[in-house]
Design an enzyme around this catalytic site. Structure first.
Site, PDB file in Angstrom:
ATOM      1  N   HIS A  77       0.821  -1.222   0.000  1.00 38.76           N
ATOM      2  CA  HIS A  77       0.000   0.000   0.000  1.00 38.76           C
ATOM      3  C   HIS A  77       0.855   1.272   0.000  1.00 38.76           C
ATOM      4  O   HIS A  77       0.743   2.122  -0.865  1.00 38.76           O
ATOM      5  CB  HIS A  77      -0.889   0.028   1.251  1.00 38.76           C
ATOM      6  CG  HIS A  77      -1.780  -1.145   1.421  1.00 38.76           C
ATOM      7  ND1 HIS A  77      -2.890  -1.395   0.632  1.00 38.76           N
ATOM      8  CD2 HIS A  77      -1.745  -2.165   2.330  1.00 38.76           C
ATOM      9  CE1 HIS A  77      -3.489  -2.497   1.049  1.00 38.76           C
ATOM     10  NE2 HIS A  77      -2.826  -2.986   2.060  1.00 38.76           N
TER      11      HIS A  77
HETATM   12  O1  RIB Z   1      -4.963   0.401   4.674  1.00 41.90           O
HETATM   13  C1  RIB Z   1      -3.564   0.311   4.516  1.00 41.90           C
HETATM   14  C2  RIB Z   1      -2.869   1.351   5.328  1.00 41.90           C
HETATM   15  O2  RIB Z   1      -3.100   1.137   6.718  1.00 41.90           O
HETATM   16  C3  RIB Z   1      -1.336   1.294   5.171  1.00 41.90           C
HETATM   17  O3  RIB Z   1      -0.801   2.581   5.347  1.00 41.90           O
HETATM   18  C4  RIB Z   1      -0.908   0.410   6.312  1.00 41.90           C
HETATM   19  O4  RIB Z   1       0.442   0.640   6.713  1.00 41.90           O
HETATM   20  C5  RIB Z   1      -1.854   0.857   7.380  1.00 41.90           C
HETATM   21  O5  RIB Z   1      -1.323   2.048   7.963  1.00 41.90           O
END
Ligand code: RIB
Ligand code: CA
Length: 320
Positions: free
Chosen positions: A240
């Site tokens: 992500h």
């Molecule tokens: O939904 C994914 C996000 O939430 C990413 O930034 C992960 O590290 C968590 O913080």
């Protein structure tokens, strides 16, 4: 090539860690500060991880602690995904620099003022630090060039049907940030879930050499096994935060469209939902709608190959 002067707001977190490896490999990014926010783990573990990663990467910019929880909701963490340390079993080195005395929102404001409008923020955790900065300093928007946010989604969520974790943890903070009037690029689950690492790609990473290479591939393997061994609802190991970081390095990795984004702060199943209206005549963000995955993956692999040679794990760091 334009150099991006950025402040990283983060909740490391395994995918945050690999985003930081990307930034360390970027030729066009100057890091002006790192601010820690509770999210993937509780604050003391997040601060320890942020400081240890900065030491591993040789970063000399200020590292400051921020919000230990959401503005007005009980804290939520994600230890079931990132492990009890927040970074699996990764042998993180001890910090080498003191924690900055300023709270995150003051470091952010002072760096923004000092750069007089050139500072960009890469926000890859809950948005509490940014929201507090906007509330404490109403003139902050004039000093920020852009905010790149990993958060939200144009479709489904990963916290319930619609909530994405960063916006779900603190929806009120996300609402403040999207209402601040600063240009925002939103990198949501609808594109980050397309970055899932395939088995073949994992095999390639497993061939990273030496103790250091093994430590990086083992951390990714920890992340993959969590997704496979738990009923998290997803089998995809998504990078992500790396995708949001990659946008700073190469605008071509994402296709972004103008949209009006509103955050649902209701307590029910829509908590933290990003309501994205691409037909709006008054957009407040650009929202990522497609990813050039091969172009992205090449950046990730390059950063891992560099890390195994340049950001080495010292024997003293290796936990037995
Ligand atoms: O939904 C994914 C996000 O939430 C990413 O930034 C992960 O590290 C968590 O913080
Ligand atoms: Ca994160």
């Amino acid at each position: 090539m334009q150099t991006h002067k950025i402040l990283l707001d983060t909740d490391p977190g395994i995918d945050d860690f690999f985003a930081m490896l990307l930034l360390a490999d970027a030729q066009n990014v100057e890091l002006c500060g790192v601010t820690a926010v509770a999210g993937n783990q509780v604050m003391d573990k997040i601060v320890r991880n942020a400081r240890g990663i900065a030491a591993l990467l040789g970063w000399t910019c200020p590292v400051a602690a921020g919000a230990a929880g959401p503005m007005c909701l009980p804290q939520i963490t994600a230890g079931e995904v990132h492990g009890d340390t927040g970074l699996g079993h990764f042998p993180l080195p001890a910090p080498t620099a003191p924690l900055d005395a300023r709270p995150a929102w003051e470091l952010l404001y002072e760096q923004a003022r000092a750069l007089d409008g050139a500072l960009e923020v890469l926000a890859i955790g809950p948005l509490t630090n940014l929201a507090v900065a906007f509330l404490a300093h109403p003139d902050l928007p004039r000093y920020l060039r852009r905010i790149v946010v990993m958060g939200g989604s144009t479709e489904w969520g990963n916290r319930g049907a619609y909530g994405e974790f960063n916006f779900y943890v603190d929806p009120h903070a996300a609402a403040v940030v999207f209402g601040a009037g600063v240009p925002i690029d939103m990198v949501g689950l609808n594109v980050t879930m397309q970055t899932g690492i395939s088995d073949a790609e994992f095999d390639g990473i497993a061939r990273l050499v030496g103790e250091t290479g093994r430590a990086y591939s083992e951390l990714l393997d920890f992340y993959r096994n969590i997704y496979r061994d738990n009923d998290l609802g997803f089998q995809i190991v998504a990078m992500h935060d790396s995708l949001a970081a990659a946008l700073l390095m190469d605008e071509g990795v994402l296709d972004l469209r103008p949209a009006a984004v509103r955050i649902d702060c209701s307590p029910g199943p829509c908590r933290g939902r990003s309501l994205v209206d691409f037909a709006s005549q008054t957009p407040n963000a650009r929202v990522a709608v497609a990813v050039d995955r091969p172009r992205f993956w090449e950046l990730v692999l390059h950063s891992l190959r560099r890390a195994q040679s340049d950001f080495r794990i010292q024997k003293s760091d290796v936990r037995c």
